[in-house]
Design a protein around this motif. Structure first.
Motif, PDB file in Angstrom:
ATOM      1  N   SER A  61       0.814  -1.220   0.000  1.00 37.87           N
ATOM      2  CA  SER A  61       0.000   0.000   0.000  1.00 37.87           C
ATOM      3  C   SER A  61       0.845   1.266   0.000  1.00 37.87           C
ATOM      4  N   HIS A  62       2.121   1.146   0.404  1.00 29.52           N
ATOM      5  CA  HIS A  62       3.023   2.299   0.408  1.00 29.52           C
ATOM      6  C   HIS A  62       3.622   2.562  -0.963  1.00 29.52           C
ATOM      7  N   ALA A  63       3.496   1.581  -1.873  1.00 32.83           N
ATOM      8  CA  ALA A  63       4.148   1.693  -3.176  1.00 32.83           C
ATOM      9  C   ALA A  63       3.447   2.728  -4.045  1.00 32.83           C
ATOM     10  N   ARG A  64       4.116   3.116  -5.105  1.00 30.83           N
ATOM     11  CA  ARG A  64       3.576   4.151  -5.978  1.00 30.83           C
ATOM     12  C   ARG A  64       3.649   3.703  -7.435  1.00 30.83           C
ATOM     13  N   ASN A  65       2.643   4.130  -8.169  1.00 36.34           N
ATOM     14  CA  ASN A  65       2.628   3.965  -9.626  1.00 36.34           C
ATOM     15  C   ASN A  65       2.751   2.509 -10.059  1.00 36.34           C
ATOM     16  N   LEU A  66       2.117   1.615  -9.311  1.00 30.77           N
ATOM     17  CA  LEU A  66       2.112   0.211  -9.705  1.00 30.77           C
ATOM     18  C   LEU A  66       1.147  -0.015 -10.868  1.00 30.77           C
ATOM     19  N   GLY A  67       1.393  -1.097 -11.601  1.00 32.43           N
ATOM     20  CA  GLY A  67       0.477  -1.518 -12.647  1.00 32.43           C
ATOM     21  C   GLY A  67       0.053  -2.949 -12.412  1.00 32.43           C
ATOM     22  N   ILE A  68      -1.001  -3.364 -13.088  1.00 28.07           N
ATOM     23  CA  ILE A  68      -1.488  -4.738 -12.995  1.00 28.07           C
ATOM     24  C   ILE A  68      -1.641  -5.304 -14.401  1.00 28.07           C
ATOM     25  N   HIS A  69      -0.961  -6.405 -14.660  1.00 26.20           N
ATOM     26  CA  HIS A  69      -1.175  -7.211 -15.868  1.00 26.20           C
ATOM     27  C   HIS A  69      -1.029  -8.648 -15.391  1.00 26.20           C
ATOM     28  N   SER A  70      -2.146  -9.343 -15.201  1.00 26.87           N
ATOM     29  CA  SER A  70      -2.108 -10.593 -14.454  1.00 26.87           C
ATOM     30  C   SER A  70      -3.077 -11.601 -15.040  1.00 26.87           C
ATOM     31  N   GLY A  71      -2.860 -12.865 -14.699  1.00 28.56           N
ATOM     32  CA  GLY A  71      -3.816 -13.890 -15.078  1.00 28.56           C
ATOM     33  C   GLY A  71      -5.114 -13.762 -14.316  1.00 28.56           C
ATOM     34  N   LEU A  72      -5.054 -13.119 -13.147  1.00 26.68           N
ATOM     35  CA  LEU A  72      -6.264 -12.900 -12.360  1.00 26.68           C
ATOM     36  C   LEU A  72      -6.113 -11.638 -11.529  1.00 26.68           C
ATOM     37  N   ILE A  73      -7.247 -11.113 -11.100  1.00 25.88           N
ATOM     38  CA  ILE A  73      -7.259 -10.073 -10.064  1.00 25.88           C
ATOM     39  C   ILE A  73      -8.222 -10.513  -8.971  1.00 25.88           C
ATOM     40  N   ASN A  74      -8.002  -9.991  -7.762  1.00 23.78           N
ATOM     41  CA  ASN A  74      -8.841 -10.327  -6.619  1.00 23.78           C
ATOM     42  C   ASN A  74      -9.178  -9.067  -5.831  1.00 23.78           C
ATOM     43  N   ASP A  75      -9.802  -9.249  -4.683  1.00 25.72           N
ATOM     44  CA  ASP A  75     -10.237  -8.099  -3.890  1.00 25.72           C
ATOM     45  C   ASP A  75      -9.073  -7.218  -3.456  1.00 25.72           C
ATOM     46  N   ALA A  76      -7.886  -7.812  -3.266  1.00 21.68           N
ATOM     47  CA  ALA A  76      -6.735  -7.018  -2.829  1.00 21.68           C
ATOM     48  C   ALA A  76      -6.358  -5.955  -3.849  1.00 21.68           C
ATOM     49  N   VAL A  77      -6.665  -6.188  -5.115  1.00 21.02           N
ATOM     50  CA  VAL A  77      -6.388  -5.195  -6.146  1.00 21.02           C
ATOM     51  C   VAL A  77      -7.244  -3.947  -5.942  1.00 21.02           C
ATOM     52  N   VAL A  78      -8.484  -4.157  -5.531  1.00 23.45           N
ATOM     53  CA  VAL A  78      -9.361  -3.012  -5.271  1.00 23.45           C
ATOM     54  C   VAL A  78      -8.763  -2.142  -4.175  1.00 23.45           C
ATOM     55  N   ASP A  79      -8.230  -2.770  -3.122  1.00 20.48           N
ATOM     56  CA  ASP A  79      -7.585  -2.011  -2.048  1.00 20.48           C
ATOM     57  C   ASP A  79      -6.442  -1.160  -2.588  1.00 20.48           C
ATOM     58  N   LEU A  80      -5.585  -1.764  -3.413  1.00 18.69           N
ATOM     59  CA  LEU A  80      -4.423  -1.033  -3.930  1.00 18.69           C
ATOM     60  C   LEU A  80      -4.838   0.116  -4.841  1.00 18.69           C
ATOM     61  N   ILE A  81      -5.869  -0.100  -5.639  1.00 11.14           N
ATOM     62  CA  ILE A  81      -6.340   0.968  -6.521  1.00 11.14           C
ATOM     63  C   ILE A  81      -6.957   2.096  -5.708  1.00 11.14           C
ATOM     64  N   GLU A  82      -7.782   1.749  -4.731  1.00 11.57           N
ATOM     65  CA  GLU A  82      -8.447   2.781  -3.931  1.00 11.57           C
ATOM     66  C   GLU A  82      -7.464   3.565  -3.071  1.00 11.57           C
ATOM     67  N   ARG A  83      -6.340   2.950  -2.706  1.00 12.35           N
ATOM     68  CA  ARG A  83      -5.319   3.651  -1.921  1.00 12.35           C
ATOM     69  C   ARG A  83      -4.358   4.446  -2.793  1.00 12.35           C
ATOM     70  N   GLY A  84      -4.508   4.338  -4.108  1.00 10.92           N
ATOM     71  CA  GLY A  84      -3.670   5.107  -5.011  1.00 10.92           C
ATOM     72  C   GLY A  84      -2.349   4.456  -5.347  1.00 10.92           C
ATOM     73  N   ALA A  85      -2.117   3.225  -4.868  1.00 14.66           N
ATOM     74  CA  ALA A  85      -0.846   2.559  -5.160  1.00 14.66           C
ATOM     75  C   ALA A  85      -0.790   2.077  -6.604  1.00 14.66           C
ATOM     76  N   VAL A  86      -1.943   1.702  -7.168  1.00 22.05           N
ATOM     77  CA  VAL A  86      -2.012   1.260  -8.555  1.00 22.05           C
ATOM     78  C   VAL A  86      -2.573   2.378  -9.418  1.00 22.05           C
ATOM     79  N   THR A  87      -1.787   2.802 -10.401  1.00 23.55           N
ATOM     80  CA  THR A  87      -2.238   3.810 -11.368  1.00 23.55           C
ATOM     81  C   THR A  87      -2.196   3.283 -12.794  1.00 23.55           C
ATOM     82  N   ASN A  88      -1.417   2.238 -13.035  1.00 22.57           N
ATOM     83  CA  ASN A  88      -1.217   1.682 -14.377  1.00 22.57           C
ATOM     84  C   ASN A  88      -0.656   2.713 -15.355  1.00 22.57           C
ATOM     85  N   ALA A  89       0.038   3.695 -14.827  1.00 17.77           N
ATOM     86  CA  ALA A  89       0.507   4.791 -15.680  1.00 17.77           C
ATOM     87  C   ALA A  89       1.824   4.494 -16.381  1.00 17.77           C
ATOM     88  N   GLY A  90       2.638   3.582 -15.817  1.00 14.61           N
ATOM     89  CA  GLY A  90       3.972   3.390 -16.367  1.00 14.61           C
ATOM     90  C   GLY A  90       4.225   2.019 -16.929  1.00 14.61           C
TER      91      GLY A  90
END
Length: 412
Positions: free
Chosen positions: A217-246
């Motif tokens: 959750s402390h990380a910045r500018n993470l992206g997701i490209h995965s075989g699956l996503i789960n509820d933990a991804v929602v947490d990371l997106i809502e906390r701003g850790a995942v932006t998929n920008a880079g």
């Protein structure tokens, strides 16, 4: 749903020797599969292709005239495997899906769960081999589930016919995250140190991947490209850790092949253009993965050998896991600029046996592809190391009570 039956008489559907393919994991069309299994004892003998099973539909004690096949033993498929009812196809997930696309494997009947929105249909929770299987099937039966999310990227192709429609009797299958324990948290703390800001993440199902994601959750500018996503991804997106920008591709979009979680996740992905549920040829394709910046693959294992070889499939000669997408993503991460391939596992099994072993019994990921191995005792960086140094580093992350015995097995 109005105008649609809630069940079907399979006596007019199943023929002797048919291969029936159904949606996997949370995309299982439970209304259809429950009806099929309840009627199976009165039907001609047929084969059933399943993936991960998270429902209670299939039981080793039911329908002796049904033989089951899968590309691995995941979730409740373990019951079928223990009962000697599951024939495992040892295949990378990408190749397994490609076999249907190329008609090297053909389905006779396909059962699929779909979401509907303003007359359009979406596979919703999984964009896997089922669509390709349906292209050449004799009969395609769709369970239209009003509680399934309509996802983009998984729209049902107009050229693939649906022969019968059935209304769903219940919401889609859910899979809640497992409670974290001390071992998974310690593993996650070590793995998190390998994941830089700006990394693009791939991960699987289970306590350890969940623990690693929750530690970011402390990380910045993470992206997701995965075989699956789960509820933990929602947490990371809502906390701003995942932006998929880079990521280098698909800016601003979380890309996945399957959606496996709870209604919270399903509501999040519903009509969300920032999430794309893409086919396996895209999510697992080596040409795609190599274009992603800092792809970090996080996968699990049953054993790791002193030479770095990874076993995610068997123990004592019995298949209890799967090849899945592990090798696809390990090699993709190795080809990615700045990528990392992490294999994370507890140092010991529930019975106390060491998961770090002198030699694995089955090789899922060859030692030549291995990058970093993580246990609760630390990280073994193996890329570029000779066999003797690999063994020393692996012993250092084994459980202390097993280190002397492992050292005695050294052959380097």
């Amino acid at each position: 749903m109005p105008g649609e039956p809630s069940t079907i008489d399979f006596s007019n559907v199943i023929r002797e020797g048919d291969l029936v393919v159904c949606g996997q994991a949370t995309a299982e069309p439970v209304t259809l599969t429950e009806a099929l299994m309840s009627q199976a004892g009165h039907l001609p003998a047929f084969r059933m292709m399943v993936g991960p099973i998270f429902s209670d539909t299939f039981s080793a004690g039911h329908a002796p005239n049904v033989s089951f096949q899968s590309y691995g033993v995941i979730g409740n498929a373990r019951g079928l495997a223990r009962g000697g009812r599951l024939d495992v196809i040892p295949s990378n997930y990408s190749a397994f899906c490609a076999d249907f696309a190329a008609c090297r494997r053909k389905a006779d009947v396909v059962l699929v769960q779909l979401a509907e929105l303003e007359g359009r249909l979406s596979a919703g929770l999984s964009n896997d081999y089922v669509i390709d299987a349906a292209r050449s099937a004799r009969l395609v039966i769709a369970e239209i589930n009003p509680d399934a999310p309509f996802t983009f990227g998984a729209e049902w192709p107009e050229d693939v016919p649906i022969h019968l429609r059935v209304g769903a009797r219940r919401p889609p299958v859910e899979l809640a995250s497992m409670p974290l324990d001390d071992v998974s948290r310690r593993i996650a703390a070590h793995a998190a140190n390998l994941i830089a800001d700006g990394s693009t993440l791939q991960f699987g199902v289970g306590r350890i991947p969940d623990a690693i994601l929750s530690s970011l959750s402390h990380a910045r500018n993470l992206g997701i490209h995965s075989g699956l996503i789960n509820d933990a991804v929602v947490d990371l997106i809502e906390r701003g850790a995942v932006t998929n920008a880079g990521k280098g591709i698909d800016p601003g979009i979380t890309v996945t092949n399957q959606v496996i979680g709870t209604q919270r996740l399903y509501r999040f992905v519903h009509q969300n253009r920032a999430v794309a549920v893409r086919p396996t040829s895209y999510t697992h394709g080596q040409d795609v993965l190599a274009r992603i910046n800092r792809l970090t693959a996080i996968n699990a294992a049953l054993q790791v050998g002193l030479d770095g070889s990874v076993n995610a499939e068997t123990l004592n000669g019995v298949t209890i896991g799967a090849i899945g997408g592990q090798l696809d993503f390990v090699r993709g991460a190795n080809a990615s600029t700045g990528g990392r391939a992490i294999i994370a596992l507890p140092a010991t099994a529930p019975d106390g046996a060491s998961r770090i072993v002198a030699q694995v019994e089955t090789v899922t990921t060859p030692r030549a592809d291995v990058d970093a191995i993580v246990t609760e005792f630390g990280v073994a960086e193996l890329r570029g190391c000779g066999l003797a140094e690999r063994a020393r580093r692996m012993i250092a992350i084994a459980a202390p009570e097993h280190r002397d015995a492992l050292s005695a097995r050294l052959r380097f």
